[in-house]
Write an enzyme that holds these catalytic residues in place. Structure first.
Site, PDB file in Angstrom:
ATOM      1  N   ASP A 150       4.417  68.373 -33.883  1.00 12.75           N
ATOM      2  CA  ASP A 150       3.837  67.241 -34.607  1.00 12.75           C
ATOM      3  C   ASP A 150       3.603  67.523 -36.079  1.00 12.75           C
ATOM      4  O   ASP A 150       3.343  66.612 -36.849  1.00 12.75           O
ATOM      5  CB  ASP A 150       2.453  66.913 -34.016  1.00 12.75           C
ATOM      6  CG  ASP A 150       2.553  66.178 -32.711  1.00 12.75           C
ATOM      7  OD1 ASP A 150       3.373  65.268 -32.619  1.00 12.75           O
ATOM      8  OD2 ASP A 150       1.787  66.518 -31.791  1.00 12.75           O
TER       9      ASP A 150
HETATM   10  C1  BGC Z   1      -2.293  69.120 -34.439  1.00 14.99           C
HETATM   11  C2  BGC Z   1      -1.244  68.981 -33.400  1.00 14.99           C
HETATM   12  C3  BGC Z   1      -1.423  67.639 -32.738  1.00 14.99           C
HETATM   13  C4  BGC Z   1      -1.432  66.541 -33.772  1.00 14.99           C
HETATM   14  C5  BGC Z   1      -1.583  65.177 -33.177  1.00 14.99           C
HETATM   15  C6  BGC Z   1      -2.253  67.964 -35.389  1.00 14.99           C
HETATM   16  O1  BGC Z   1      -3.254  68.085 -36.315  1.00 14.99           O
HETATM   17  O2  BGC Z   1      -2.133  70.333 -35.117  1.00 14.99           O
HETATM   18  O3  BGC Z   1      -1.322  70.024 -32.474  1.00 14.99           O
HETATM   19  O4  BGC Z   1      -0.377  67.436 -31.855  1.00 14.99           O
HETATM   20  O5  BGC Z   1      -2.422  66.768 -34.708  1.00 14.99           O
HETATM   21  O6  BGC Z   1      -2.891  64.797 -32.942  1.00 14.99           O
HETATM   22  C1  NOJ Z   2      -0.125  68.917 -29.439  1.00 16.74           C
HETATM   23  C2  NOJ Z   2       0.499  67.653 -28.979  1.00 16.74           C
HETATM   24  O1  NOJ Z   2      -0.281  67.078 -27.976  1.00 16.74           O
HETATM   25  C3  NOJ Z   2       1.900  67.896 -28.492  1.00 16.74           C
HETATM   26  O2  NOJ Z   2       2.497  66.682 -28.206  1.00 16.74           O
HETATM   27  C4  NOJ Z   2       2.679  68.631 -29.538  1.00 16.74           C
HETATM   28  O3  NOJ Z   2       3.948  68.859 -29.030  1.00 16.74           O
HETATM   29  C5  NOJ Z   2       2.009  69.907 -29.942  1.00 16.74           C
HETATM   30  N1  NOJ Z   2       0.707  69.582 -30.405  1.00 16.74           N
HETATM   31  C6  NOJ Z   2       2.775  70.683 -31.002  1.00 16.74           C
HETATM   32  O4  NOJ Z   2       2.589  70.116 -32.249  1.00 16.74           O
END
Ligand code: BGC
Ligand code: NOJ
Length: 802
Positions: free
Chosen positions: A474
């Site tokens: 993400d």
């Molecule tokens: C986090 C991710 C997460 C994303 C969506 C980011 O700040 O680091 O792990 O998937 O937010 O909420």
């Molecule tokens: C947490 C999210 O829930 C997941 O969808 C994503 O793949 C990981 N973060 C990596 O960014």
């Protein structure tokens, strides 16, 4: 079993398995909700509070002779207890303690099929003399929408309402207008008093650690009008030496039909006639005991779907109990609420829920089926997907929208897992709408087709899939280019015509295309299957040409066409994700590149605490990369040990035949194995955390974001399907273990499509590699695929390695 209340972080558990849920810490902190942690929050929880973990299912005991009082769950008074023990079990928590010769044990659970939670308290006088006790209960109600509850004080401090009748506190805020639901808090014993206004119970300028009512030993009978509605009962207990008393508290949720909301009709008084029998029933200890037994059998049954006996205790504990348990929790709650997720941020993630299903599908296939169809119904006609949807409404979240280009492909992988588990081909013909719009229905199979087509319709300059807002990572926001402080990397406007490409999605596509080809063959669509296989080959060729960096797979191309995850970069030279997913898809397996990529992972990313996401960590903000470089080095996606991606490497190691490496990586992040270093790890030693701080972080080895993570599903898959090698496929059960060389073997029992498979694997000393001989019910078979047996039968499988 937790033997001290002051764990490094609160160690939580979850209650509820269907619609009513809550989380509960080892000191009774937590909150409850019905279905949706944001929209139907029943009780309040204070994130960001100091001390930590405030808001809970709190009881107070008071020695009426001396006036001394304490919390039998330690919080919120934090008065030192003579002994303390918390047992987190499967959908229940039991906290026992003694203070001053009074023993108290509280069991918290949600009965199956009910929208309520039970707190069953047993108090025993272990003194030589009689004791007179006052018992106080307390919950603080949330005004339903947790987001609004935490922000909209100008309204909310005036709308709080309760009704109190026969000792039951009914929380009825907004019931007078459009809501048809309410909460209630009931007690099995005659009351000495009650409170329903927080300030009356606590006293002015006091906190939960020292409520005035408890200090004085009497409730005030307050009725909340506005401000902060709570529920609190006061019960007097006189106990002779060795005598015990049992008290049941119920916290519940109920709805009334619109035409029967009020009693008498035309008034604004809550109609309690429908819920009263429920309350009366559940306040009985015999009913509660029976329900608790039923919950235990339910879990016994669920966990018996797959049981293993390996030489490693930590593996057995995780695989037989805690890992599938965590999978159920992530399946139910996605990323909505934990100590690290406030329950107001996201609903169900599209990508998350599809992956959670991988670890859950064998437990309750019928619910997995329903989830798959719900997910598909939020898909867009383009084959794309909303990134998230709200579980209460089952509609896509417009706020975050679409355009995370890995999302649709996960639906294919989840559908494949479901079909392999169940063989339920008719699901493919289910009519499912797009974006929940009636009239747009096509078959579920057509949804899968469009999901694959979505990628093919969005290829970039190198022929690799466009990344869109982000792929699995993400935080790799290559089309975001944000300079605005505080702007969300997730929702900031995509650069129009953004051309950034993802090697991760390319690998994922190869995997998904192969799965869809298998599904197409199941439907007799041979030509179509071949076209998917062809597409997979073409994509593999593109990866070969543009996705290989020399010693590992590249990560991506950014908006300007620059490489990401290459030796040519100063920082972020190698990423874990493409190594995992490309090898899972079979790319580079036959020409030695897979083994080289894995050697690079070992040399550059592996630490004693797990495998880091990338290296070297980004030391500054890179506008062209986005959120990943916003984190301080070693945390989260910036070179943290992002546990979710670790099992991909474990699986990849089994694919190249290295069981030692696969299992070694498994042990490094196994929470049970990490219990020995709880001072470093700090989070719960029974569930996976999303992240363990990487080598660049000051607190290397410290976990965060426990519980709600795709790590749960993927580790269960990696260990059971790839290391132990018990792998459901469309045509049979594959037995393909790749074990650590020091194991003499293992045994397992797997229920699959109605039959039971008793599996014994033996490995000759010093041998490693793959199954050499497979005997099914006494007969040698060719290969390692066991055909589905008739339901109700038991199949004995003996496999030998080496
Ligand atoms: C986090 C991710 C997460 C994303 C969506 C980011 O700040 O680091 O792990 O998937 O937010 O909420
Ligand atoms: C947490 C999210 O829930 C997941 O969808 C994503 O793949 C990981 N973060 C990596 O960014």
């Amino acid at each position: 079993m937790i033997t001290r209340p002051d764990t490094p972080t609160p160690w939580i558990n979850y209650l509820g398995t269907e619609e009513y849920f809550g989380f509960v810490s080892n000191t009774a902190g937590g909150c409850s909700f019905f279905r949706d942690a944001r929209l139907r929050r029943l009780t309040r929880y204070r994130y960001n509070n100091a001390p930590a973990d405030v808001g809970g299912r709190y009881l107070y005991l008071r020695d009426d002779a001396s006036g001394a009082f304490w919390s039998p769950t330690w919080q919120p008074t934090r008065r030192e207890l003579d002994d303390y023990e918390c047992r987190h079990g499967l959908s229940y928590t039991r906290i026992a303690s003694s203070w001053g010769g009074v023993r108290a044990e509280t069991l918290y659970f949600v009965p199956l099929g009910e929208d309520l939670e039970v707190w069953r308290l047993a108090v025993t006088n272990e003194r030589d003399a009689p004791v007179s006790l006052s018992l106080f209960s307390s919950v603080e109600f949330c005004l339903w929408d947790a987001q609004d509850d935490a922000t909209n004080f100008q309204r909310n401090l005036s709308v709080g309402q309760v009704e109190v009748e026969d000792g039951v506190v009914f929380h009825t805020s907004e019931y007078r207008e459009r809501r048809d639901h309410f909460a209630y808090f009931a007690c099995s014993e005659p009351l000495a008093g009650f409170d329903s206004q927080r300030e009356a119970f606590l006293g002015p300028y006091r906190g939960w650690e020292r409520p005035l009512a408890v200090e004085e030993g009497r409730s005030s009978g307050s009725i909340a009008h506005g401000w902060a509605p709570i529920g609190s009962h006061h019960v007097r207990l006189d106990l002779a030496p060795s005598a015990s008393a049992e008290v049941v508290f119920l916290l519940g949720y109920a709805e009334n039909p619109a035409e029967d909301k009020f009693d008498p009709p035309g008034s604004v008084t809550l109609n309690k006639r429908r819920v009263r029998p429920v309350i009366d029933h559940w306040l009985r200890t015999d009913v509660v005991d029976e329900a608790f037994d039923a919950l235990r059998s339910h879990w016994g049954e669920l966990l018996s779907v797959l049981e293993v006996a390996t030489p490693d205790e930590d593996t057995n504990r995780m695989v037989n109990i805690w890992n599938p348990y965590q999978c159920l929790v992530t399946f139910n709650l996605s990323r909505s609420i934990s100590l690290y997720e406030s329950g107001i941020g996201r609903g169900l993630g599209f990508r998350d829920s599809n992956q959670d299903l991988l670890g859950f599908v064998h437990l309750r296939p019928a619910r997995a089926r329903e989830r798959l169809l719900d997910l598909a119904a939020t898909q867009l006609a383009t084959g794309g997907a909303y990134h998230q949807y709200q579980p209460l409404t089952k509609r896509g979240n417009d706020g975050i929208g679409s355009g995370f280009n890995d999302d649709p492909l996960w639906l294919i992988l989840a559908a494949a897992a479901y079909l392999k588990e169940t063989g339920d081909a008719p699901v493919l013909d289910e009519p499912v709408p797009y974006d929940n719009l009636p009239g747009t229905e096509t078959t579920f199979y057509e949804h899968l087709r469009r999901a694959l087509g979505y990628t093919l319709g969005r290829l970039g300059p190198h022929g690799l899939p466009l990344i869109g807002r982000a792929d699995w990572n993400d935080c790799l926001n290559l089309n975001c280019l944000s300079d605005t402080p505080g702007e969300s990397f997730q929702t900031a406007e995509n650069r129009a015509g953004g051309v950034a490409e993802s090697v991760f999605i390319a690998g994922q596509f190869v995997l998904a295309a192969a799965e869809l080809a298998g599904i197409a063959r199941l439907r007799g669509l041979v030509k179509e299957a071949e076209s998917y296989e062809g597409a997979a080959q073409q994509m593999t060729a593109v990866i070969d040409r543009h996705g290989w960096d020399g010693e590992w797979f590249l990560r991506a191309y950014d908006h300007a066409g620059g490489v990401v995850g290459s030796h040519r970069n100063d920082e972020g030279q190698i990423f874990i994700e493409p190594q995992g997913i490309c090898i899972l898809a079979g790319v580079g397996v036959n020409d030695g590149r897979a083994a080289r990529a894995l050697a690079s992972v070992r040399a550059r990313l592996a630490t004693e605490h797990g495998i880091m996401l990338q290296q070297p960590a980004y030391s500054r903000y890179y506008r062209e990369l986005g959120e990943i470089s916003s984190y301080p080095p070693g945390y989260k996606e910036n070179a943290g040990i992002f546990c979710h991606a670790n099992p991909w490497i474990m699986i990849a190691e089994t694919i190249v035949g290295d069981g030692d490496a696969a299992f070694d990586y498994y042990r490094r992040i196994n929470p049970s194995a990490r219990e020995a270093i709880s001072g470093v790890h700090r989070c719960e030693p029974y569930v996976y955390a999303q992240m363990i701080a990487g080598r660049d972080a000051p607190a290397h080895g410290e976990a965060k974001n426990s519980w709600l993570t795709g790590t749960a599903a993927w580790n269960l898959v990696a260990l059971t399907q790839w290391i132990l090698g018990i792998r459901p496929e469309l045509g049979g059960l594959r037995i393909d273990p790749v074990l650590p060389s020091h194991w003499p073997g293992f045994t397992a029992r797997r229920r699959w499509r109605g039959a039971t498979y008793e599996i014994a694997v033996t490995q000759a000393a010093g041998a490693s590699g793959r199954v050499r001989r497979l005997v099914v019910d006494g007969t040698d078979v060719e290969g390692n695929l066991v055909r589905p047996a008739p339901p109700g039968t038991t199949v004995r499988i003996e496999a030998s390695i080496g």
